[in-house]
Scaffold this active site. Structure first.
Site, PDB file in Angstrom:
ATOM      1  N   TYR A 186      34.134  37.339  40.549  1.00  0.00           N
ATOM      2  CA  TYR A 186      32.738  37.747  40.396  1.00  0.00           C
ATOM      3  C   TYR A 186      32.016  36.827  39.411  1.00  0.00           C
ATOM      4  O   TYR A 186      32.570  35.825  38.970  1.00  0.00           O
ATOM      5  CB  TYR A 186      32.670  39.237  40.049  1.00  0.00           C
ATOM      6  CG  TYR A 186      33.287  40.081  41.144  1.00  0.00           C
ATOM      7  CD1 TYR A 186      32.738  40.069  42.438  1.00  0.00           C
ATOM      8  CD2 TYR A 186      34.439  40.823  40.927  1.00  0.00           C
ATOM      9  CE1 TYR A 186      33.322  40.792  43.468  1.00  0.00           C
ATOM     10  CE2 TYR A 186      35.027  41.550  41.955  1.00  0.00           C
ATOM     11  CZ  TYR A 186      34.470  41.534  43.226  1.00  0.00           C
ATOM     12  OH  TYR A 186      35.053  42.239  44.250  1.00  0.00           O
ATOM     13  N   ARG A 233      37.952  42.405  31.385  1.00  0.00           N
ATOM     14  CA  ARG A 233      38.986  42.199  32.399  1.00  0.00           C
ATOM     15  C   ARG A 233      39.001  40.740  32.840  1.00  0.00           C
ATOM     16  O   ARG A 233      37.960  40.167  33.164  1.00  0.00           O
ATOM     17  CB  ARG A 233      38.759  43.096  33.616  1.00  0.00           C
ATOM     18  CG  ARG A 233      40.001  43.122  34.517  1.00  0.00           C
ATOM     19  CD  ARG A 233      39.952  44.172  35.602  1.00  0.00           C
ATOM     20  NE  ARG A 233      41.291  44.716  35.832  1.00  0.00           N
ATOM     21  CZ  ARG A 233      41.708  45.206  36.990  1.00  0.00           C
ATOM     22  NH1 ARG A 233      40.914  45.244  38.033  1.00  0.00           N
ATOM     23  NH2 ARG A 233      42.928  45.674  37.119  1.00  0.00           N
ATOM     24  N   GLY A 322      46.940  51.035  39.565  1.00  0.00           N
ATOM     25  CA  GLY A 322      45.782  51.142  40.449  1.00  0.00           C
ATOM     26  C   GLY A 322      45.985  52.065  41.621  1.00  0.00           C
ATOM     27  O   GLY A 322      45.640  53.243  41.575  1.00  0.00           O
ATOM     28  N   ARG A 323      46.572  51.535  42.703  1.00  0.00           N
ATOM     29  CA  ARG A 323      46.692  52.327  43.928  1.00  0.00           C
ATOM     30  C   ARG A 323      47.415  53.650  43.688  1.00  0.00           C
ATOM     31  O   ARG A 323      47.141  54.646  44.346  1.00  0.00           O
ATOM     32  CB  ARG A 323      47.411  51.511  45.004  1.00  0.00           C
ATOM     33  CG  ARG A 323      46.646  50.265  45.437  1.00  0.00           C
ATOM     34  CD  ARG A 323      47.467  49.415  46.408  1.00  0.00           C
ATOM     35  NE  ARG A 323      46.850  48.133  46.695  1.00  0.00           N
ATOM     36  CZ  ARG A 323      47.021  47.026  45.967  1.00  0.00           C
ATOM     37  NH1 ARG A 323      47.806  47.054  44.906  1.00  0.00           N
ATOM     38  NH2 ARG A 323      46.417  45.910  46.301  1.00  0.00           N
TER      39      ARG A 323
END
Length: 364
Positions: A186, A233, A322-323
């Protein structure tokens, strides 16, 4: 065996109950047409608030910062009211929550940003990158990103100001702090990495110049809310969304040293986690540890055993799962008691309603 994950830890002025982090994960459930956080998001985060730290999904700081359909914003009064429902629900469960602030830069399509051309460090289109747009029928269509325009200095100043205001907005909305998204291809990552930044002014070329935008954004945020409420991050080895750096160990050790000068609360490293991804060496992690005095969080396919080992080694202070948090709202309890982890349904990750968001049961 899991004790290392359940020792309390200080994060800035906060004391966290455990070392388990729920990391930011895009779920695309914001209310339309204004990208507002809502009641089902409040339920979702509250269910997972036994994590020592909950980090909200990537949240755009302006209309131009948006990369995907149905992601939440944090720039309008209605959006702040929506987030207040979320933070109130998390705090009611004694949870601690940071907002993740992002600007996607070139990783978007005009359909997501009111017909505008995306902006980036340089006018370089990201190869083989798709984003999803709202086709008007609640069914996202994936489209290729387009070539961005190179940001002017006025653009850069404007985005720095937007990050500063978004930090103030996050605190106003009840968040305990913010995480700056400088990873995964990003906007800030587009300035840092050598292959996505071909500028010839003071924001490009040398490593010092490529880190200047990060430095200016963090400076503005620290001025707004204080360094103790800020994390960043980073994703040194990922090539997500087409950003690649020629010398990642050198670049990201320098980034860690820069962030250390700002005395921020934590760095959150997203390790590359696809099947044949490059492995982050122990030496690289040691270099980051030596460069940065704050809390180090790592994320990327961690099992309980790997997490415990990482903390016991001293290279990590906290681990993000995360997941696993998608399908296991009670993940810390499951880890503590050695219970099985449920598997998430990939079909319901992005968009939709409560299904695949708030209907995963606790362990029984």
């Amino acid at each position: 065996m899991t004790a290392a994950l359940f020792n309390p830890i200080k994060l800035g002025q906060l004391t966290l109950a455990n070392r388990i982090v729920m990391p930011p994960m895009t779920r695309s459930r914001a209310s339309q047409p204004n990208d507002n956080a809502n009641e089902i998001m409040a339920t979702y985060y509250a269910q997972r608030s036994s994590a020592g730290l909950v980090i909200g999904e990537g949240t755009q700081i302006s209309p131009m910062a948006k990369g995907y359909a149905w992601t939440p914003g944090i720039y309008s009064d209605k959006q702040l009211s929506g987030w207040k429902k979320v933070t109130d629900a998390v705090h009611a469960n004694n949870g601690i929550m940071f907002a993740q602030l992002w600007h996607v830069g070139r990783v978007t399509h005009p359909d997501n940003i009111n017909g505008q051309q995306p902006i980036s460090s340089s006018a370089i289109k990201a190869d083989n990158v798709k984003v999803f747009v709202d086709g008007g029928d609640n069914n996202p269509g994936f489209v290729d990103v387009v070539e961005p325009r190179e940001m002017t200095k006025a653009d850069i100043q404007q985005v720095v100001a937007q990050f500063k205001q978004a930090s103030l907005n996050a605190i106003k909305a009840g968040f305990d702090g913010i995480e700056l998204h400088a990873a995964n291809g990003y906007l800030i990552n587009q300035f840092i990495d050598s292959e996505s930044n071909h500028r010839t002014d003071e924001y490009g070329g040398s490593l010092t110049n490529r880190l200047r935008f990060l430095d200016e954004v963090i400076s503005a945020m620290v001025e707004a809310i204080g360094s103790d409420k800020i994390g960043v991050r980073l994703a040194p080895l990922t090539t997500l969304n087409g950003t690649v750096d020629a010398t990642p160990e050198l670049t990201y050790t320098a980034a860690a040293k820069l962030l250390n000068q700002h005395n921020i609360a934590y760095i959150h490293i997203a390790e590359a986690d696809w099947d044949d991804a490059p492995v982050m060496s122990t030496e690289f992690k040691q270099a980051l540890r030596e460069a940065f005095n704050g809390i180090m969080i790592y994320a990327g396919k961690y099992t309980t055993q790997r997490a415990v080992s990482a903390i016991e080694s001293g290279l990590a202070d906290m681990i993000a799962f995360g997941r696993a948090f998608v399908a296991n709202p009670d993940l810390p309890a499951r880890i503590k008691h050695g219970q099985a982890w449920a598997k998430h349904n990939p079909e319901t990750l992005f968009g939709g309603d409560e299904k695949g968001l708030t209907d995963y049961p606790v362990f029984s």
